[in-house]
Design an enzyme around this catalytic site. Structure first.
Site, PDB file in Angstrom:
ATOM      1  N   HIS A 116       0.842  -1.200   0.000  1.00 17.29           N
ATOM      2  CA  HIS A 116       0.000   0.000   0.000  1.00 17.29           C
ATOM      3  C   HIS A 116       0.877   1.250   0.000  1.00 17.29           C
ATOM      4  O   HIS A 116       1.878   1.312   0.725  1.00 17.29           O
ATOM      5  CB  HIS A 116      -0.909   0.013   1.228  1.00 17.29           C
ATOM      6  CG  HIS A 116      -1.902  -1.109   1.265  1.00 17.29           C
ATOM      7  ND1 HIS A 116      -3.256  -0.913   1.123  1.00 17.29           N
ATOM      8  CD2 HIS A 116      -1.740  -2.454   1.427  1.00 17.29           C
ATOM      9  CE1 HIS A 116      -3.886  -2.075   1.193  1.00 17.29           C
ATOM     10  NE2 HIS A 116      -2.984  -3.029   1.386  1.00 17.29           N
ATOM     11  N   ASP A 227     -15.165   6.452  -2.158  1.00 16.98           N
ATOM     12  CA  ASP A 227     -14.233   6.800  -1.069  1.00 16.98           C
ATOM     13  C   ASP A 227     -13.233   7.844  -1.561  1.00 16.98           C
ATOM     14  O   ASP A 227     -12.250   7.528  -2.231  1.00 16.98           O
ATOM     15  CB  ASP A 227     -13.513   5.543  -0.578  1.00 16.98           C
ATOM     16  CG  ASP A 227     -12.672   5.813   0.663  1.00 16.98           C
ATOM     17  OD1 ASP A 227     -12.601   6.977   1.097  1.00 16.98           O
ATOM     18  OD2 ASP A 227     -12.074   4.851   1.177  1.00 16.98           O
ATOM     19  N   GLN A 230      -9.157   8.535   0.255  1.00 18.40           N
ATOM     20  CA  GLN A 230      -7.870   7.957  -0.111  1.00 18.40           C
ATOM     21  C   GLN A 230      -6.849   9.030  -0.486  1.00 18.40           C
ATOM     22  O   GLN A 230      -5.649   8.759  -0.573  1.00 18.40           O
ATOM     23  CB  GLN A 230      -8.046   7.009  -1.297  1.00 18.40           C
ATOM     24  CG  GLN A 230      -8.977   5.849  -1.042  1.00 18.40           C
ATOM     25  CD  GLN A 230      -8.376   4.811  -0.117  1.00 18.40           C
ATOM     26  OE1 GLN A 230      -7.243   4.413  -0.289  1.00 18.40           O
ATOM     27  NE2 GLN A 230      -9.133   4.389   0.883  1.00 18.40           N
ATOM     28  N   ASP A 369      24.476  15.243 -15.875  1.00 20.62           N
ATOM     29  CA  ASP A 369      23.648  15.056 -17.065  1.00 20.62           C
ATOM     30  C   ASP A 369      22.628  16.183 -17.144  1.00 20.62           C
ATOM     31  O   ASP A 369      21.835  16.391 -16.204  1.00 20.62           O
ATOM     32  CB  ASP A 369      22.932  13.706 -17.014  1.00 20.62           C
ATOM     33  CG  ASP A 369      23.891  12.537 -17.150  1.00 20.62           C
ATOM     34  OD1 ASP A 369      24.708  12.560 -18.078  1.00 20.62           O
ATOM     35  OD2 ASP A 369      23.828  11.608 -16.320  1.00 20.62           O
ATOM     36  N   LYS A 550      36.049   5.642  12.029  1.00 20.43           N
ATOM     37  CA  LYS A 550      34.665   5.681  12.513  1.00 20.43           C
ATOM     38  C   LYS A 550      34.680   5.813  14.022  1.00 20.43           C
ATOM     39  O   LYS A 550      35.224   4.961  14.723  1.00 20.43           O
ATOM     40  CB  LYS A 550      33.911   4.419  12.093  1.00 20.43           C
ATOM     41  CG  LYS A 550      32.413   4.522  12.276  1.00 20.43           C
ATOM     42  CD  LYS A 550      31.697   3.320  11.702  1.00 20.43           C
ATOM     43  CE  LYS A 550      30.192   3.544  11.683  1.00 20.43           C
ATOM     44  NZ  LYS A 550      29.652   3.924  12.991  1.00 20.43           N
ATOM     45  N   GLU A 694      35.993   1.644  15.907  1.00 20.12           N
ATOM     46  CA  GLU A 694      34.815   0.916  15.443  1.00 20.12           C
ATOM     47  C   GLU A 694      34.938   0.453  13.999  1.00 20.12           C
ATOM     48  O   GLU A 694      34.312  -0.517  13.594  1.00 20.12           O
ATOM     49  CB  GLU A 694      33.584   1.820  15.593  1.00 20.12           C
ATOM     50  CG  GLU A 694      32.264   1.124  15.373  1.00 20.12           C
ATOM     51  CD  GLU A 694      31.091   2.065  15.549  1.00 20.12           C
ATOM     52  OE1 GLU A 694      29.949   1.587  15.476  1.00 20.12           O
ATOM     53  OE2 GLU A 694      31.316   3.272  15.739  1.00 20.12           O
TER      54      GLU A 694
END
Length: 848
Positions: A116, A227, A230, A369, A550, A694
């Protein structure tokens, strides 16, 4: 254990499980068949869902079982899936964005049958764009069905066409019919919803015995509910080509108006849809093309009019455009690239202002581009050095094949090995005024860009020959006579390394930050750029990539304004009061600006320690902060700058931004600007490991700062290990986990009993948490099974008997014998607690 099959989908590898599981018992349709359907339908479906937040309805045990309604992207999802966060009043939801076939296949692997999406898309920075389509859901009540819905649809079509909108029907696969009409993106969700409501009420007035426009369920018997809701910005609709969770594998399938009115209309199954696609192609394509902001030929306007029939001239123009796109189509395989590859004839644009787009393309050779909408296609040039900003300078423009109008809204990753493989992002887009177009010789336009304002450009063919002459080289330059400053706005191209000289102290930043655009983004609207996780050591050329250590801390954006520093976390929380010593940045920065970095606490060896930082996190009362500050001071490690002295730097390349950062910040005290690592990636990774850090972040030197998005231009490579552990308790969750498990307390058997090694709160799916709750609910106990647990970690814990073994992934061991950043991997049913032993840390040090 579920049988696992690893497959290659595009340039991604996916683990597929339970392919033989039947998801539709009445037809025997298996999960493998569902995955195959979504893989085959992807070229037609993705244009309708790309850029939109995806909500999934999952039937893990088939349509006869329970359904799971899922919005959040689970922790177990692959790192390469694009996503955006929507901030709600009481919680945040991180939605996946389905913009490529592997992501669509991943949703099918999750048994997400129904997909959905709303009627709007995310913008380039994650903001909500205005709706690009209107949807009417014709929902039949008790006693009516598809024939009545068709009757209402035909009447609605006439009303919509009178508004200048062309509707396209979709049988929903459930009960009714959806009508889609493309919009031009100039109306808000509320405005669209209001118009749809008025349309529904007009239909009810014309057909009172058949149509209902109100939400009252009690009145729906014998009527078709139109409806209109929506179109609300918070509502979603089943995506075109999505399966439905019904007894049979029906599909939300686009249809022609002719077949809609033929006798015996029925919903289509996945087999029927796949069988008809080669002949019909995407009947909903005009809506997708317009909604991607690429021409909007059939979108119409609220007050516009549209020709009812396609004339012979239009048919000829469409055939010409089909021919003009033959080269584009021949170079691309729609099953392998997320780029739009339309199979149907392009739509003729009949009104409106032509559009342009400039896309930043990180490929084998980085370039921009430049594309102008003309005669129904995007006429395109590659700009190796980008758009010129100096009227005295000409830049090369190499004409490439014409692109479809859909390409004007494209952002994504073209898989390696495909034509143009690399990352494409929109640098600027908008409309343009055409002053001159001499085919194959000269083009003069005035661009009205959303990002970079108004400017006048001219393109001149080097030999005055058109495409038929085979000469691709043009020159592009900015004309001397430009629009006035009040109209032009920001107009500069990001150029790595331009206009920055290394200096110290508080020099005049405006003299050093040359040609950067003016900053217009409010600090509160800034969002951090995120790196994509990468394993191993990819081949990265140090000439094109920089490598940084990091740092293990808390990400923060620091805004300096008028001698005051404000800190915000990655998700927008105010951290200013927690770290008062970082006000020093106002003295160290020579200008006002917005800086990106990491708040860290250093251990005795000078290494960032997330465990130590815990002592500072969450404290806001001045007395508590002052006490914690004395024990655990923090530092701010800066590695990027988004704005300096009113100049927008996010559009500049990484190298330019780093030079700017070094120029405007004088490090010292609590403020650090760590340099990039010297040498290649292997040396950086080894240096990181030796220092107990890390990992490493690799950043493409030409990359701009893309706010609020995870980018392949930044790659994080972390040092990880795994450890078997015994679960001894759990803590309640908060937010979307409220009422359930939030984290688990972990231990390893030692000489004196179960020794506490930390807690894990990430890596779970919602299903994992439900299953874990069932397991632990049966083995609860009143007291702690651990030898010792810190008071803060023991607060509100539900203790359990130490009977179950699990495995976690983690970054490394801390100095006090804790797992750092553990992530859940799953139960080890083949292990007993006595089997668990301390694994040797990856760097060879014994954490005990």
């Amino acid at each position: 254990m579920a049988k696992k099959t690893t497959v290659q989908v595009g340039d991604r590898r996916l683990a597929l499980t339970n392919l033989d599981k039947v998801l539709y018992p009445e037809t025997g349709t298996t999960k493998g068949r569902v995955i195959e359907y979504y893989e085959r339908i992807a070229p037609w479906m993705i244009p309708h869902v790309t850029g939109r937040p995806m909500t999934r309805k999952r039937w893990a045990n088939g349509v006869d079982g329970a359904v799971f309604f899922e919005k959040n992207l689970p922790d177990s999802a692959p790192d390469w899936i694009r996503h955006h966060t929507i901030h709600h009043e009481h919680h945040d939801v991180e939605y996946p964005v389905v913009d490529e076939m592997p992501t669509l296949v991943w949703t099918a692997q999750q048994a997400a049958l129904e997909l959905h999406v709303p009627q709007w898309r995310f913008g380039p920075r994650g903001g909500h764009q205005d709706p690009d389509r209107l949807v009417l859901d014709l929902d039949p009540g008790e006693g009516v069905g598809l024939p009545e819905c068709v009757e209402v649809a035909v009447a609605a079509r006439e009303v919509l066409q009178g508004m200048g909108l062309e509707p396209y029907p979709v049988t929903s696969g459930s009960k009714g019919i959806h009508l889609y009409a493309a919009l031009d993106g100039r109306a808000t969700a509320q405005q669209v919803s209001e118009v749809a409501h008025e349309l529904a009420k007009a239909l009810e007035q014309d057909m009172p015995d058949l149509v209902l426009s109100s939400m009252s369920r009690a009145e729906r018997a014998g009527k078709v509910f139109v409806d209109w809701s929506q179109n609300n910005g918070n509502k979603t609709t089943i995506a075109p080509y999505s399966l439905r969770g019904r007894p049979h594998p029906t599909v939300a399938a686009p249809r022609t108006w002719r077949e809609l009115t033929e006798p015996g209309l029925a919903h289509l199954t996945l087999d029927e849809v796949l069988e008809r696609m080669p002949d019909t192609n995407d009947l909903l394509h005009p809506v997708a093309a317009a909604s991607l902001g690429v021409g909007r030929a059939d979108a119409g306007h609220w007050d516009g009019a549209r020709t009812e029939e396609v004339t012979e001239r239009e048919r000829a123009e469409r055939q010409e455009m089909q021919d003009r796109l033959s080269t584009y189509r021949a170079k691309r395989d729609a099953t392998r690239t997320p780029e739009p590859v339309p199979q149907a004839s392009p739509t003729v644009r009949t009104d409106g202002t032509p559009t342009f787009v400039i896309q930043e393309h990180h490929a084998t050779r980085d370039h921009y581009d430049f594309r102008l909408e003309h005669d129904g296609v995007l006429v395109s040039w590659a700009l190796p050095k980008g758009e010129p900003t100096d009227p005295g300078a000409n830049h090369l423009a190499v004409q490439t094949e014409d692109h479809p109008l859909e390409y004007g809204g494209f952002e994504g990753i073209i898989p390696a090995g495909e034509y143009g493989g690399g990352t494409v992002t929109i640098w600027d887009d908008g409309t343009y005024e055409l002053e001159k177009w001499r085919e194959g010789e000269e083009v003069i336009v005035t661009l009205h860009g959303r990002t970079n304002g108004v400017r006048r450009l001219a393109l001149l063919h080097t030999r005055g020959r058109g495409r038929s002459g085979g000469e691709a080289n043009w020159l592009i330059h900015r004309t001397k006579d430009q629009p006035t400053a009040s109209d032009s706005g920001a107009d500069e191209r990001p150029t790595a390394g331009r206009g920055f000289g290394r200096s110290s102290g508080r020099a005049d930043a405006s003299a050093r930050i040359d040609r950067a655009a003016s900053a217009a983004t409010a600090p509160d609207e800034r969002r951090t750029m995120q790196a994509s996780l990468r394993t191993g050591e990819p081949a990265l050329d140090p000439e094109h990539w920089a490598f940084e250590m990091k740092w293990d801390g808390v990400r923060a954006l620091a805004t300096v304004r008028d001698g005051t520093v404000r800190l915000r976390s990655r998700n927008g929380n105010d951290l200013t009061d927690q770290y008062p010593e970082l006000q020093e940045l106002a003295e160290r920065a020579g200008v006002d600006g917005v800086f990106d970095g990491e708040v860290v606490a250093l251990d005795a060896r000078g290494r960032p320690s997330f465990q130590l930082l815990q002592d500072r996190m969450g404290l806001t009362k001045p007395r508590e902060v002052a006490a914690a500050r004395r024990e655990t001071p923090v530092h701010l490690f800066l590695f990027d700058v988004l704005e300096a002295d009113g100049h927008e730097l996010t559009r500049l390349g990484y190298t330019a931004r780093r030079e700017a950062l070094a120029t405007v910040v004088d490090p010292g005290g609590a403020i650090e600007v760590p340099p990039e690592s010297t040498g290649d990636l292997a040396a950086a990774v080894e240096a990181s490991r030796e220092r107990g850090l890390e990992g490493v972040v690799a950043k493409k030197r030409s990359s701009r700062y893309v706010e609020g998005r995870r980018s392949e231009s930044w790659l994080k490579l972390k040092h990880h290990a795994t450890q078997e552990v015994v679960v001894g308790g759990w803590k309640p969750g908060a937010g979307r986990r409220e009422g359930g498990i939030g984290s688990l307390l972990l231990g390893i058997p030692g000489d004196e009993g179960l020794e506490y090694v930390g807690k894990v709160g990430t890596g779970f799916t919602d299903r994992d948490l439900d299953a874990i709750a069932d397991v632990l609910g049966a083995i609860g106990r009143d007291d702690s099974p651990f030898v010792d647990v810190p008071r803060a970690d023991a607060r509100d814990v539900h203790w359990v008997a130490p009977e179950r073994v699990a495995e976690v992934e983690f970054a490394e061991w801390t100095g006090d014998g804790r797992l750092r950043q553990p992530s859940w991997r799953g139960w080890r049913s083949d292990k007993a607690p006595d089997d668990v032993v301390l694994e040797r840390a990856e760097d060879g040090d014994d954490p005990s």
